[in-house]
Design an enzyme around this catalytic site. Sequence first.
Site, PDB file in Angstrom:
ATOM      1  N   HIS A  47      23.156  93.205  93.603  1.00  0.00           N
ATOM      2  CA  HIS A  47      21.941  93.292  92.778  1.00  0.00           C
ATOM      3  C   HIS A  47      21.336  91.953  92.380  1.00  0.00           C
ATOM      4  O   HIS A  47      20.136  91.870  92.133  1.00  0.00           O
ATOM      5  CB  HIS A  47      22.171  94.185  91.546  1.00  0.00           C
ATOM      6  N   GLU A  60      17.565  87.629  93.574  1.00  0.00           N
ATOM      7  CA  GLU A  60      17.025  86.881  92.448  1.00  0.00           C
ATOM      8  C   GLU A  60      17.677  85.501  92.316  1.00  0.00           C
ATOM      9  O   GLU A  60      17.005  84.526  92.026  1.00  0.00           O
ATOM     10  CB  GLU A  60      17.214  87.683  91.155  1.00  0.00           C
ATOM     11  N   ASP A  61      18.975  85.428  92.516  1.00  0.00           N
ATOM     12  CA  ASP A  61      19.695  84.199  92.166  1.00  0.00           C
ATOM     13  C   ASP A  61      20.179  83.352  93.335  1.00  0.00           C
ATOM     14  O   ASP A  61      20.697  82.261  93.123  1.00  0.00           O
ATOM     15  CB  ASP A  61      20.917  84.548  91.293  1.00  0.00           C
ATOM     16  N   ASP A 102      24.263  96.806  84.749  1.00  0.00           N
ATOM     17  CA  ASP A 102      24.074  95.361  84.700  1.00  0.00           C
ATOM     18  C   ASP A 102      23.988  94.899  83.246  1.00  0.00           C
ATOM     19  O   ASP A 102      24.676  93.978  82.809  1.00  0.00           O
ATOM     20  CB  ASP A 102      22.779  95.043  85.469  1.00  0.00           C
TER      21      ASP A 102
HETATM   22 MN    MN Z   1      22.995  91.042  86.894  1.00  0.00          MN
END
Ligand code: MN
Length: 716
Positions: free
Chosen positions: A72, A76-77, A139
């Site tokens: 997940h 994004e990261d 999350d």
């Molecule tokens: Mn997360």
Amino acid sequence: MLRQYELVDLVKSYDPNADEDALNRAYVFAMKKHGAQLRTSGDPYYSHPVEVAGILTKFKLDSTSIVAGLLHDTVEDTDTSVEEIRSLFGDQVAQIVDGLTKLAMIEQKSANNKQAENFRKLLLAMSEDIRVLLIKLADRLHNMRTLHYCAPEKRARIAKETLDIYAPLAERIGMQEVKTELEEIAFKELHKEAYESIQARLNFLREQGSNLVPKIISRLQKDMEENGVKAAVSGREKSPYSIWRKMQQKNASFEQLSDIMAFRIIVDDVASCYQALGIVHSKYHMVPRRFKDYISTPKPNGYKSIHTGVIGPENTRIEIQIRTQEMHEVAEKGVAAHWAYKQGEKVVGKNFRWIRELLEILDQASNPEEFLENTKLEMYNDQVFCFTPKGDLIGLPINSTPVDFAYAVHSSVGDTCVGAKINGEIRPLRTILQNGDQVEILTSKAQHPSTEWDRFVVTGKAKAAIRRYVRAHKRDQFITLGQQLLERTFKGENLDFNEKALVNVLPNFEAESIDDIYAKVGEGLVTAWDVMKAIYPAYKQSKLGKVVKSFKVPGFGKSPRKDRSKAEPLKIKGLIPGMAVHFAGCCHPLPGDRIVGIVTTGKGVAIHTIDCKLLEKFADEPERWLDISWGDAADEGPHVGRLKVMLANEPGALGDLSNLIARNNGNINNLNIVNRTVSYFELLVDVEVKDLKHLTDIIAALKASKVVSYVSRSNQ
Ligand code: MN
């Protein structure tokens, strides 16, 4: 941290057909991608997605969800792209991860916690696949469990956001367990002192009351057995947060709160629920207003249970919830429980309200994978949520436009809006807004609501404001015009004009005020002569015929109702006051032209240019001719001049023509193609201009253009 094989075993324990290979690959992929990144706790970053996946196994979710949970944060990261995930793990996983990445971006946009309700709806609307929402909550749960590692100033913000947005969201989809845990952690963070004092008080009561909870449980258990109801009774102290919230709601001190213990009786079926309720109520005193039957009327999130409050065993006020095992599972795990149930081939009750549609899919789907795949959250898909530049969130009906948005912000913003920037780019006002758009409204004091807008706005507020403005604006114009018409007509007949006289004849015209009469005359519903005859019934109409409504005041429409006391005279000399006047459509006279007036039958005075061919018709009727000329005062116009143009039949020629006219401050108000050949268009173009000189300038400019082969003023 869960090891790779432990996670796989966990999933396989409830789903023997789980895609083991994908789980293994996702675990390794996340570990590699997050690489040396660290959490604030000092743990390797990838421990976070692994723990999130672990939480998801508690909801017994399918392997697609677990894989997406592991991945997940990769987009994004890390340098991972959605495409990369698609090629390695397939469409579904890619879509879910994409959804989660978008949610993370939206989260950063929202600066304002006051709009939690709208933000929750936005999350629901954007989580098209319910798994996006379930993973988002897992999350958040893991982030809350590790909140104490964060910097203190960050903690409060995250805790508040959790209380405002995520805990209610968990409740909304029925996940009681997650909701309670999120609230407890956030509460401890935000109100440390309250949390500790409630905790201390609970400890004190526990010691004092020589452990009441087990005593009451066994008493209730016995009550059920003696009456032949099979039941499992459990009990607990209420959580510090729910006690605190009750204290806030009731404005009560902790000592005043008597029911700090809650008990649960779980039975086999619905009939037993009511039986158990009967037993409780016959043995103990009921506390008024504490009884609620959520079995016959479930909560909107599908929650079912019976609640009651009694003075129970040991003479203590307690709260009792009665429900079946299925109701209990749904209450604790919410939407996830449905999936778990389907796996065990048990289909849960069909009264789960907002989820009924999901259940229908569940019933039709041949396997759980298919269920989750087809489960689109239908919630709030009739709405769209957009941000103001400050990060406030505005909820609007679907298909809303920037104008709707502007009116939703404030009616004065709507009234003066001239343009919109959507996500930083100027876009047309009729653009349909999308979820998460950031909308900046550009305003100008000179702007007014436009009837054009009425064609595309969807909100009632915008529609009402536009119509109200247009109505009021038109009426103002009619009033101004009506008053001028009346004054002229009276003066022309050498009669006194005063508003007092009008008051006497209001009923004749079903008017309630003098303005009503002016408006009716201005709109042409009543003629000035009708009004005059009402006031002076004996007066004989002048020989010049009826005064009709087609009267044009120069500049009319530009400045409604300026100063009605000094109605400006028409800027043409030699006219008979009170006569209706219009410019003839044949020759389009302009200031600067030599003009002549012709008294027509029923249409007042028509103004022609002196060289108009139509004048020949009146050669034998000199009594109709009026000698007139333009007044000295500058006439603001606009007047319409007509041009005849031969234009090259080539792409862009029409555009060039209208650009040229616009650049010379002319305004095209009508355009007619009268003839068209392979190489030429023949056009009649009506242009609004100030005067003859203005039109002549435009003709000169057009003559210089290479697309115009011929241009002249048209007098027919
Ligand atoms: Mn997360």
